[in-house]
Design a protein around this motif. Sequence first.
Motif, PDB file in Angstrom:
ATOM      1  N   SER A  88       8.182 -44.415 -34.819  1.00  0.00           N
ATOM      2  CA  SER A  88       8.671 -44.771 -33.485  1.00  0.00           C
ATOM      3  C   SER A  88       8.061 -43.885 -32.409  1.00  0.00           C
ATOM      4  CB  SER A  88      10.199 -44.669 -33.438  1.00  0.00           C
ATOM      5  OG  SER A  88      10.795 -45.649 -34.260  1.00  0.00           O
ATOM      6  N   ARG A  89       7.908 -42.597 -32.722  1.00  0.00           N
ATOM      7  CA  ARG A  89       7.339 -41.691 -31.724  1.00  0.00           C
ATOM      8  C   ARG A  89       5.858 -41.968 -31.493  1.00  0.00           C
ATOM      9  NH1 ARG A  89      10.344 -35.973 -33.490  1.00  0.00           N
ATOM     10  NH2 ARG A  89      12.323 -36.459 -32.439  1.00  0.00           N
ATOM     11  N   GLY A 100       5.708 -45.508 -29.723  1.00  0.00           N
ATOM     12  CA  GLY A 100       6.263 -45.414 -28.371  1.00  0.00           C
ATOM     13  C   GLY A 100       5.390 -44.588 -27.442  1.00  0.00           C
ATOM     14  N   GLY A 101       4.904 -43.462 -27.949  1.00  0.00           N
ATOM     15  CA  GLY A 101       4.032 -42.628 -27.126  1.00  0.00           C
ATOM     16  C   GLY A 101       2.742 -43.323 -26.760  1.00  0.00           C
ATOM     17  N   ASP A 138      14.885 -45.024 -30.047  1.00  0.00           N
ATOM     18  CA  ASP A 138      14.288 -44.956 -31.380  1.00  0.00           C
ATOM     19  C   ASP A 138      13.437 -43.705 -31.599  1.00  0.00           C
ATOM     20  OD1 ASP A 138      15.494 -47.348 -31.709  1.00  0.00           O
ATOM     21  OD2 ASP A 138      13.661 -48.554 -31.806  1.00  0.00           O
ATOM     22  N   THR A 139      13.166 -42.962 -30.541  1.00  0.00           N
ATOM     23  CA  THR A 139      12.321 -41.771 -30.678  1.00  0.00           C
ATOM     24  C   THR A 139      13.118 -40.471 -30.634  1.00  0.00           C
ATOM     25  OG1 THR A 139      11.938 -41.749 -28.289  1.00  0.00           O
ATOM     26  CG2 THR A 139      10.333 -42.929 -29.637  1.00  0.00           C
ATOM     27  N   THR A 140      14.442 -40.567 -30.641  1.00  0.00           N
ATOM     28  CA  THR A 140      15.287 -39.375 -30.573  1.00  0.00           C
ATOM     29  C   THR A 140      16.340 -39.416 -31.676  1.00  0.00           C
ATOM     30  OG1 THR A 140      16.699 -40.499 -28.949  1.00  0.00           O
ATOM     31  CG2 THR A 140      14.997 -39.045 -28.101  1.00  0.00           C
ATOM     32  N   ARG A 141      16.886 -38.235 -32.000  1.00  0.00           N
ATOM     33  CA  ARG A 141      17.925 -38.137 -33.027  1.00  0.00           C
ATOM     34  C   ARG A 141      19.296 -38.086 -32.352  1.00  0.00           C
ATOM     35  NH1 ARG A 141      15.752 -36.598 -37.995  1.00  0.00           N
ATOM     36  NH2 ARG A 141      13.650 -35.685 -37.926  1.00  0.00           N
ATOM     37  N   ASN A 161       4.920 -35.033 -39.788  1.00  0.00           N
ATOM     38  CA  ASN A 161       6.275 -34.703 -39.357  1.00  0.00           C
ATOM     39  C   ASN A 161       7.100 -34.083 -40.489  1.00  0.00           C
ATOM     40  OD1 ASN A 161       8.082 -34.565 -37.209  1.00  0.00           O
ATOM     41  ND2 ASN A 161       9.168 -36.395 -37.895  1.00  0.00           N
ATOM     42  N   LEU A 190      11.359 -42.237 -37.680  1.00  0.00           N
ATOM     43  CA  LEU A 190      11.284 -41.513 -36.421  1.00  0.00           C
ATOM     44  C   LEU A 190       9.834 -41.208 -36.056  1.00  0.00           C
ATOM     45  CD1 LEU A 190      13.002 -40.159 -34.211  1.00  0.00           C
ATOM     46  CD2 LEU A 190      12.934 -38.063 -35.563  1.00  0.00           C
ATOM     47  N   PHE A 191       9.039 -40.805 -37.053  1.00  0.00           N
ATOM     48  CA  PHE A 191       7.637 -40.514 -36.815  1.00  0.00           C
ATOM     49  C   PHE A 191       6.898 -41.755 -36.300  1.00  0.00           C
ATOM     50  CE2 PHE A 191       3.259 -40.523 -38.439  1.00  0.00           C
ATOM     51  CZ  PHE A 191       2.765 -39.404 -37.787  1.00  0.00           C
TER      52      PHE A 191
END
Length: 441
Positions: A175-176, A179-180, A30-33, A157, A172-173
């Motif tokens: 999730s990052r 997740g981080g 979920d944190t990558t394209r 972002n 994405l923002f």
Amino acid sequence: MAVVFVLIALLVLAVLVTGNWYVWRRLFRDTTRGPGALRRAGAVVIVGGWALTIGALVAERAGAPFWLQQTLAWPGFLWLALALYLVLAVLAGELVRPVLRRVLERRARRTVPVREQAPTPIPAGTAPSPAAEAPDSSDGPDSPDAAESPGDPGAPNGLTDSAGPTDPSRRLFVSRVVGGAAAAAAVATVGYGTYGVLSGPKVKRVTVPLAKLPRAAHGYRIAVVSDIHLGPVLGRGFAQKVVDTINATQPDLIAVVGDLVDGSVKDLGPAAAPLAQLTARHGSFFVTGNHEYFSGAEQWVEEVRRLGLRPLENARTELPHFDLAGVNDLAGEDEGQGPDFARALGDRDRTRACVLLAHQPVQIHEAVDHGVDLQLSGHTHGGQLWPGNLVAASANPTLAGLDRYGDTQLYVSRGAGAWGPPTRVGAPSDITVIELASRQA
């Protein structure tokens, strides 16, 4: 019975697979394209971590060469703790995720839209061109270009002010960020818990009044240490810290109540050598724990005797002001060396106070039946890794600390070391100095 075991094993496997897939999804997918090196690296880390954990457990149980046990134990057991807190942190992140999305959506709605250029005046009598009437939809909020455009530099972002609730960049923002934060929280928790173990146990002091204790014994101090768990991770240096901490309390008596080691005398004899330095006015005593029976209990009983400790194998000794007794651990029953309360306590003078060393708190019920005044135990680790305390509390009458059962008091130490991961969370290690108090004083 075999069918039940297989079903339980399959259930545990399903939970592990699902949990690890969930962690991989939230932290890497979920944190990558799209597919890429980072997703593959995440899968390698998770699968490799569990391979090391299984290898460490198998090597220890199979008696593999000690160097191999040590090589696998550190990364394998630390991964076990990290995996637990990654799952918990990612689950906690599910509570934060929708809140963060709403905050970003409200911020986007409140932001002043980007100014449009004033339309070019159209001469009277001239019809507007179709291009002027219909805006180009290629840069709309749902188009790929809009999702990748830099947008408002003040938005996170590079989000555009007009981005909708399902904007890919916003997802994405979020999730990052979540997740981080989850990964950082898990690493920090395990790191702090490991530092706490490696820095050595702290001393606790507890006063326990005993009705039968004579006035002359008021203030008698017993240093209680359990669950040191010397092994591939905690070695001689850790044993030296434990010994130095105990000796600094200047106790009258030292009680080592089981789970001293996880390994053979051949491998761990040098690690246990500092125990010979233990010093107390009335000596040091030892009873077996369940892990001694995984490690060669008879050999370890002889080794601790050689080091100057006195094993109490279903035995009792009469000290000047009270009786000190010890019973073997329940795990010894499989080898015909289980606890024998009648042998240790059956013929004693019940007018004298009695202190019993028994590794597991569940042995308290037999102690009550035999008129013991105080039982000293370990075994639970206080749960060691939260929320493991919930499981440990359901399996033991007392998880940690002082409790009473009828006329018998039970004190349970959280232990000095750790089993598996050299990590404790919510259950700090301890060495307890029990100070006996006479009610006649």
